[in-house]
Motif scaffolding. Structure first.
Motif, short mmCIF file in Angstrom:
data_model
loop_
_atom_site.label_atom_id
_atom_site.label_comp_id
_atom_site.label_asym_id
_atom_site.label_seq_id
_atom_site.Cartn_x
_atom_site.Cartn_y
_atom_site.Cartn_z
N TYR A 270 -12.00 -6.08 23.04
CA TYR A 270 -13.42 -5.74 23.05
C TYR A 270 -14.15 -6.31 21.84
CZ TYR A 270 -11.92 -2.96 26.90
OH TYR A 270 -11.37 -2.58 28.11
N GLY A 271 -13.58 -7.36 21.24
CA GLY A 271 -14.31 -8.14 20.26
C GLY A 271 -14.19 -7.73 18.81
N TYR A 272 -13.30 -6.78 18.50
CA TYR A 272 -13.24 -6.28 17.12
C TYR A 272 -12.49 -7.20 16.15
CZ TYR A 272 -15.28 -1.73 18.20
OH TYR A 272 -16.14 -0.72 18.54
N GLU A 273 -11.72 -8.14 16.63
CA GLU A 273 -10.92 -9.04 15.79
C GLU A 273 -10.09 -8.26 14.76
OE1 GLU A 273 -13.50 -12.07 14.19
OE2 GLU A 273 -13.81 -12.98 16.16
N PRO A 274 -9.14 -7.46 15.24
CA PRO A 274 -8.33 -6.63 14.34
C PRO A 274 -7.37 -7.47 13.49
CG PRO A 274 -7.52 -6.47 16.58
CD PRO A 274 -8.79 -7.24 16.64
N ARG A 275 -7.10 -6.97 12.29
CA ARG A 275 -6.16 -7.63 11.38
C ARG A 275 -5.28 -6.56 10.74
NH1 ARG A 275 -7.06 -8.36 6.17
NH2 ARG A 275 -9.31 -8.20 6.47
N LEU A 276 -3.98 -6.64 11.00
CA LEU A 276 -3.02 -5.70 10.43
C LEU A 276 -2.60 -6.16 9.05
CD1 LEU A 276 -0.76 -5.02 13.54
CD2 LEU A 276 -2.09 -3.29 12.31
N SER A 277 -2.39 -5.20 8.16
CA SER A 277 -1.87 -5.53 6.83
C SER A 277 -0.43 -6.03 6.97
CB SER A 277 -1.90 -4.29 5.94
OG SER A 277 -1.07 -3.27 6.47
N PRO A 278 0.09 -6.77 5.97
CA PRO A 278 1.45 -7.31 6.08
C PRO A 278 2.52 -6.27 6.36
CG PRO A 278 0.28 -8.35 4.27
CD PRO A 278 -0.60 -7.25 4.76
N ASP A 279 2.33 -5.05 5.82
CA ASP A 279 3.34 -4.01 6.07
C ASP A 279 3.07 -3.22 7.35
OD1 ASP A 279 1.16 -2.47 5.37
OD2 ASP A 279 2.10 -1.55 3.61
N GLY A 280 1.99 -3.55 8.06
CA GLY A 280 1.70 -2.91 9.33
C GLY A 280 1.20 -1.49 9.24
#
Length: 228
Positions: free
Chosen positions: A158-168
């Motif tokens: 839905y367009g949010y462009e999520p980005r997880l931190s390296p440790d998740g």
């Protein structure tokens, strides 16, 4: 929202002859035969057929069959294949925007507040949370294994462009699908965003995920962390 399907369709329209055929059919008052379309844009009939059928495959044109003579029965001839513009719409923006989604939530909230005499901000939060749960009822397949990754996987659609931190353990959202609205009505849209993500988290059954407001320039106002 721009999807890979939308971009494929745009690629189909990038071919000049195909675009000319689409424009001609779209502007016509009635369905158009391949022969008529070919003559109108100056193409051989076999080339026009190829491009028109490609536009049908992409969902931009619809097809119907009709005897142009107006006669029926034996000797009336075979029906002619005719093309007309389909009802498909494209909403293309980079980065993705979902003003249709925001509009639906705000309209539902307005109706609810008007009917009950309640607070509009509360109605927006309720409508957004309900929408988030509805979005979660159609999760991507196969789903990610970790809860925060599942939330990211859903919000990406839905367009949010999520980005997880390296440790998740933390999720940032690099894009606000309601950016222009958020700039003009920040508090309202940020509360909508938070409630929508909370509803999605609830719908996915991820109680260990904790969304929160954390406005950062150039990003969506919501972030999420996980307790596990």
């Amino acid at each position: 929202m721009t999807t890979s399907d939308d971009l494929t369709v745009l690629g189909a329209l990038a071919e000049p002859s195909r675009r000319a055929l689409y424009d001609h059919v779209a502007a016509a008052d009635s369905p158009v035969s391949r022969e008529h379309a070919a003559q109108a844009v100056g193409l051989p009939v076999h080339s026009a057929k190829f491009h028109l059928d490609r536009l049908v495959e992409e969902g931009l044109l619809d097809v119907e069959f009709k005897r142009l003579s107006g006669r029926s029965g034996p000797g009336a001839g075979r029906p002619t294949k005719l093309y007309r513009r389909s009802g498909r719409t494209l909403d293309v923006s980079l980065p993705p925007r979902r003003y249709d989604l925001a509009g639906a939530i705000l309209a539902e909230a307005f109706d609810a507040a008007t009917a009950t005499g309640g607070s509009l901000p509360d109605a927006v939060a309720t409508a957004a949370a309900t929408t988030g749960r509805e979005l979660a009822a159609q999760p991507p397949a196969p789903p990610a294994r970790r809860p925060l990754a599942r939330v990211a996987q859903l919000l990406e659609r839905y367009g949010y462009e999520p980005r997880l931190s390296p440790d998740g353990t933390e999720l940032a959202l690099d894009n606000c699908p309601f950016d222009r609205l958020a700039r003009e009505h920040t508090d309202l849209v940020c509360s909508l965003n938070l409630a929508l993500v909370e509803g999605a988290v609830d719908g996915l059954g991820c109680p260990e995920v904790r969304p929160r407001l954390d406005p950062t320039p150039g990003h969506c106002c919501v972030r999420a962390t996980t307790t596990t």
